[in-house]
Enzyme design. Structure first.
Site, PDB file in Angstrom:
ATOM      1  N   HIS A  37      33.374 -46.860  11.359  1.00 19.03           N
ATOM      2  CA  HIS A  37      33.311 -46.188  10.057  1.00 19.03           C
ATOM      3  C   HIS A  37      32.680 -47.118   9.032  1.00 19.03           C
ATOM      4  CE1 HIS A  37      36.361 -43.775  12.118  1.00 19.03           C
ATOM      5  NE2 HIS A  37      35.953 -42.793  11.334  1.00 19.03           N
TER       6      HIS A  37
ATOM      7  N   ARG B 122      30.922 -51.830   3.882  1.00 26.37           N
ATOM      8  CA  ARG B 122      31.589 -52.501   5.010  1.00 26.37           C
ATOM      9  C   ARG B 122      31.499 -51.575   6.208  1.00 26.37           C
ATOM     10  NH1 ARG B 122      37.206 -52.167   6.770  1.00 26.37           N
ATOM     11  NH2 ARG B 122      37.626 -51.110   4.804  1.00 26.37           N
TER      12      ARG B 122
ATOM     13  N   CYS C 128      32.613 -51.076   9.505  1.00 25.15           N
ATOM     14  CA  CYS C 128      33.745 -51.529  10.315  1.00 25.15           C
ATOM     15  C   CYS C 128      33.531 -50.962  11.721  1.00 25.15           C
ATOM     16  CB  CYS C 128      35.030 -51.022   9.674  1.00 25.15           C
ATOM     17  SG  CYS C 128      36.524 -51.627  10.431  1.00 25.15           S
TER      18      CYS C 128
ATOM     19  N   CYS D  61      40.006 -57.349   8.525  1.00 29.00           N
ATOM     20  CA  CYS D  61      40.556 -56.086   9.037  1.00 29.00           C
ATOM     21  C   CYS D  61      40.770 -56.087  10.546  1.00 29.00           C
ATOM     22  CB  CYS D  61      39.651 -54.919   8.641  1.00 29.00           C
ATOM     23  SG  CYS D  61      37.984 -55.012   9.326  1.00 29.00           S
TER      24      CYS D  61
ATOM     25  N   ASP E 176      33.732 -50.825   0.257  1.00 33.45           N
ATOM     26  CA  ASP E 176      34.488 -51.970  -0.259  1.00 33.45           C
ATOM     27  C   ASP E 176      33.967 -53.302   0.299  1.00 33.45           C
ATOM     28  OD1 ASP E 176      35.348 -51.806   2.361  1.00 33.45           O
ATOM     29  OD2 ASP E 176      37.477 -51.641   1.881  1.00 33.45           O
TER      30      ASP E 176
ATOM     31  N   HIS F 133      29.966 -43.206  19.230  1.00 33.30           N
ATOM     32  CA  HIS F 133      30.829 -43.541  18.095  1.00 33.30           C
ATOM     33  C   HIS F 133      30.868 -45.060  17.986  1.00 33.30           C
ATOM     34  CE1 HIS F 133      34.273 -43.603  15.389  1.00 33.30           C
ATOM     35  NE2 HIS F 133      34.835 -44.483  16.207  1.00 33.30           N
TER      36      HIS F 133
END
Length: 137
Positions: A102, A114, A116, A62, A106, A99
């Site tokens: 996310h 995951r 990410c 990704c 999956d 932050h």
């Protein structure tokens, strides 16, 4: 002790500040850790809280660093995110509210998750300096 907005602006780079304090997202395949495979610990760039171990990192394709579990579950908090016309789960540092990215359902087993995470929200401590923390609660 919580830092002020001005202290964060002084101690972080522009992209680190925008990602961690304003919930921006770095472009995929541009962060320093998306293709980083050294052994060690990934920590919050804002407060040094240990977040992820290299053993949980995997290539999700990704363009962002991806992990299947946090080092210690209590080091992160998850928040429902309905921005950008999507329903997602935002991941934040539980200590300083930075932050991070996310989490999606999956990922690979054993967790199927995951995480990410933006490289700009992380610092890295090589394993020669990493001290294991308690992994169960």
């Amino acid at each position: 002790m919580k830092k002020t907005d001005q202290e964060y602006k002084q101690s972080l780079s522009d992209i680190e500040y925008r990602v961690t304090r304003e919930a921006a997202t770095e472009r995929p395949f541009t962060g320093k850790y998306w293709d980083h495979w050294d052994k060690g610990r990934y920590k919050c760039v804002c407060c040094d809280t240990p977040l992820f171990l290299s053993e949980t990192k995997f290539d999700a394709g990704c363009g962002w660093p991806s992990y299947n579990a946090p080092e210690v579950a209590s080091s992160i908090k998850e928040i429902r995110d309905t921005s950008h016309g999507m329903i997602r789960t935002e991941v934040r540092c539980a200590h300083c509210d930075a932050h991070l990215g996310h989490v999606f359902e999956d990922g690979p087993m054993p967790t199927g998750l995951r995480y990410c995470i933006n490289s700009a929200s992380l610092s890295f401590e090589p394993s020669s300096n990493a001290i294991p923390t308690k992994t169960s609660e």
